[in-house]
Design a protein around this motif. Structure first.
Motif: not given
Length: 802
Positions: A752-753, A788-789
């Protein structure tokens, strides 16, 4: 935010690429949106054996392929060409599933009486009609094909044998569009001209070297422009066409690069000039690979293979000081065949000393020069030759001729088919029977000894095979070829039958599990099955849960954890199918996902867990941690194997003021074939430090992991919102083992991100029953964009109890 902007700028730059402008000029319609149907690009490096591929990688000639192989994107496997080990036979097996469709590159087509040379449009068309009758749905149906022998059902082809017919060439001329493309691609064209100049200079040096080594002067000079055309011009044109196909979203593309094969024939498979061409092919593959993975419409996989290798050979004429035709004339001037002329493509007017032989052979009704009813017809364009006899010859006389061909003509291997289905073989060490005496004929160290022996027998019984089959193969001596060439293929040699296959790991797992592993090799018909399964054409993909009864027990268990961010990508697009593609790209066995919506207006009312499960064709379980009327939000587990839900529930509710959102876990138990059962738990911790500590203690307590007997294996996955230095992580890692820290030769990776990962928030913990074989954190363009991961994928080996 900065990394997100960078991603968008890269995306915009791709939209205005030269390929995009070329597509507009050519009237190519770019598809809108995304499709769930996968794309496949097959790259054939003609004539490159596995041995020479490994040598080229070692010498730094193919840095891009070396990098992808080292990173584990590709696995390198043996590709067995079958016999004859020549492109028309191998491509027929790959495209149509037909083994040994032709007995050689050059042969007599008995139904029509024509001499077939498979680079000619008429010959390729005639054989393909027969193949299509046997398989009306070839592999490339509705796809695009470049520089092949066959079109194989492709809707668009260029530089294939049948495309070289004069009427086809005239039909495809577009002067105005060509001029516009020259303007758009002027920098690339100037670069290509520069490469051509370099190649031309190298070709002249090579020609001088050939003259020094006493090669034929005219052939050396004629090969210079041919080399430039094949090694530079055709390669660059194919590259452009494939990039254009990716732009238009073509589902299946096949491209054959001939440069190495042409050079290897001339100078030998290990020559510096042959290996020089591999640098350009490697760069072309790099561009195609990148374009495929940047496609916004379709997810492409790339498979790279060679149809066969080449042996380093000595020409017959160099070894014996006379042509094959003259040697044959001497052998056949006596016995039942006395008085018949010899015809071959090299010496069509050759006659023997017998007075009744005609100086000018008659033409057959087909218009070809050969007349098998009045001549001994020789087809020997390579290390396999076929002799077609004009009359019946008794068995004893045939054996006398065979021995004479070995002893007097110096032919290493002569084969005669027998009435009982065997083949009698003659070599300098005596007479043998195939398939029984395979080691005496092929050599005990042959990498595909059993299959090669069976295929050699089938070759001799081929409808279009000669009455006598001759070969330059001798496992105790240097291989020989009948034309003037220093590299050759078609026969049963160690190198010419041993190509290679670079297969992406995701695809490899299916074929290892479903196809028999005979000596760890793939052949053409296997490659067809692999490709058809990936494209969803074999019916297996229609099953909700794939059948894995034949799965290899030693294949590692692949586990993934992935925060899918409600399927909302960083580009603002809601795409559950894109998330499914990211998961499916790495072919996991069990998947833990977090942030899953069900029936929420913000996600168009979709049941995202059900949608993803349908795309993956896996069973699943969903647990809601938030419920408001029909809306639900939570976590899910997907599995390709049946499982039993042990427990699902909350770790912490919203009863405390410092807890903004309820958090929970799902606990299932799986049994896979003969392996021990194991527990699998998925969770998603909260954002607050205090609540995460409470959740960790509850999860490790007697109601969850603490209640599992110590001798039972456990895997814990999830988004823990806790970095590697946090107290929560240390508490969990103290009770179990962090897969990233115990993986061999691995540096832990952040998830992440997704655009610029620097935080390790997603973890996979295991009990001591597992060993970690491999860790992956995919950073493909699709995975960067989908959430977003980034997903975290781990391969585990579950050890049986002691």
């Amino acid at each position: 935010m900065i990394s997100s902007i960078a991603v968008r700028l890269r995306w915009l730059r791709r939209k205005v690429s030269r390929t995009h402008w070329a597509a507009l000029l050519l009237g190519v319609t770019r598809p809108s949106g995304e499709t769930d149907e996968p794309g496949l690009i097959l790259i054939q490096i003609d004539g490159l054996s596995r041995t020479q591929l490994e040598a080229a990688i070692e010498r730094g000639r193919m840095p891009f392929l070396a990098r992808l192989t080292k990173r584990g994107h590709f696995s390198l496997e043996n590709f067995y060409s079958g016999i004859p080990s020549t492109t028309p036979a191998v491509q027929a097996e790959i495209f149509y599933g037909v083994r040994a469709a032709v007995p050689a590159f050059h042969f007599l087509h008995r139904p029509t009486g024509k001499m077939m040379r498979m680079y000619e449009a008429e010959s390729a068309s005639e054989i393909e009609k027969e193949l299509f009758d046997r398989c009306p749905n070839p592999l490339l149906k509705e796809g695009h094909a470049y520089s092949n022998i066959y079109r194989a059902g492709a809707s668009r082809t260029r530089y294939c044998s049948q495309d070289l017919a004069p009427d086809e060439l005239l039909k495809r001329l577009h002067p105005f569009k060509s001029l516009l493309l020259i303007i758009v691609y002027l920098p690339k064209i100037l670069r290509m001209i520069g490469l051509a100049v370099v190649e031309f200079v190298l070709a002249l040096i090579d020609a001088v070297k050939g003259l020094y080594e006493r090669e034929n002067f005219l052939k050396e000079i004629a090969f210079v422009p041919a080399r430039v055309v094949v090694c530079i011009l055709v390669r660059e044109l194919i590259r452009f066409r494939v990039l254009l196909d990716i732009e238009r979203g073509t589902q299946v593309i096949h491209a054959n690069f001939l440069g190495y094969d042409e050079q290897a024939h001339r100078r030998g498979p290990d020559s510096a000039f042959a290996h020089w061409t591999l640098k350009g092919i490697d760069r072309t593959i790099r561009d195609i690979y990148r374009a495929g993975h940047q496609s916004g419409h379709r997810d492409y996989e790339l498979m790279i293979y060679s149809d066969h290798g080449q042996e380093h050979t000595e020409p017959y004429e160099n070894r014996h000081g006379r042509s094959l035709e003259i040697a044959l004339a001497e052998i056949f001037k006596n016995g039942p065949l006395a008085g018949y002329g010899i015809w071959s493509r090299n010496s069509p007017d050759l006659v023997g000393s017998a007075p009744n032989r005609r100086r000018t052979p008659p033409k057959s009704s087909s218009g070809d020069e050969a007349d098998p009813s009045t001549q001994i017809v020789v087809a020997a364009m390579g290390p396999i030759g076929h002799l077609y006899l004009p009359c019946q010859v008794g068995a004893l006389a045939m054996e006398d001729y065979a021995r004479a061909l070995v002893v007097e003509a110096g032919i290493p291997l002569v084969m005669l088919k027998q009435k009982d289905g065997d083949v009698k073989c003659f070599n300098p060490r005596g007479a043998w029977i195939l398939p029984g005496d395979r080691a005496e004929v092929l050599g005990p160290d042959h990498p595909f000894l059993d299959e090669a022996a069976d295929d050699l027998v089938s070759l001799c019984f081929h409808r279009d095979a000669g009455d006598i089959v001759i070969s330059g193969w001798d496992h105790r001596g240097k291989p020989m070829s009948f034309p003037l060439e220093n590299g050759a293929h078609c026969g049963p040699g160690y190198e010419e039958t041993r190509g290679f296959l670079l297969v992406p790991d995701r695809i490899r797992r299916w074929h290892v599990a479903h196809l028999a592993r005979t000596g760890q090799r793939v052949r053409g018909e296997d490659l067809k099955k692999i490709a058809e399964h990936y494209l969803g054409r074999d019916g297996v993909r229609e099953e909700r849960v794939p059948e894995h009864a034949k799965r290899e027990a030693d294949l590692p268990l692949r586990v993934m954890t992935y925060n899918i961010h409600s399927c909302l990508g960083i580009d603002g697009k809601l795409r559950p199918e894109r998330v499914a593609r990211v998961i499916n790209h790495f072919d996991p066995d069990v998947v833990a996902v977090q942030e899953v919506d069900a029936h929420r207006p913000r996600s168009r009312g979709h049941d995202q867990a059900q949608l993803i499960a349908d795309h993956l064709r896996m069973t699943h379980v969903f647990h809601a941690m938030l419920e408001e009327e029909a809306e639900r939000y939570g976590i899910a587990i997907f599995s390709r194997y049946p499982f039993q839900v042990v427990k699902s529930g909350l770790l912490t509710g919203a009863e405390h003021s410092f807890i903004k959102e309820a958090r929970g876990a799902i606990w299932v138990k799986l049994e896979i074939e003969e392996r021990p059962a194991f527990h699998f738990i998925n969770t998603h911790f909260g954002l607050g430090r205090q609540e995460r500590r409470m959740q960790a203690e509850e999860l490790l307590g007697k109601n969850w992991i603490g209640g599992i007997p110590e001798d039972e294996p456990v895997i814990l996955c999830g988004d823990f919102n806790s970095g590697a230095r946090s107290k929560v992580f240390r508490r969990l890692a103290g009770a179990m083992r962090d897969s990233q820290t115990i993986a061999p030769d691995h540096v832990p990776l952040a998830t992440f991100p997704s655009t610029s990962p620097f935080l390790r928030l997603d973890h996979i913990f295991t009990s001591s029953h597992f060993s970690v074989e491999r860790v992956e954190r995919p950073r493909t363009p699709t995975s960067i964009m989908a959430s977003d991961h980034l997903p975290l994928c781990v391969e585990l080996t579950l050890h049986p109890p002691t």
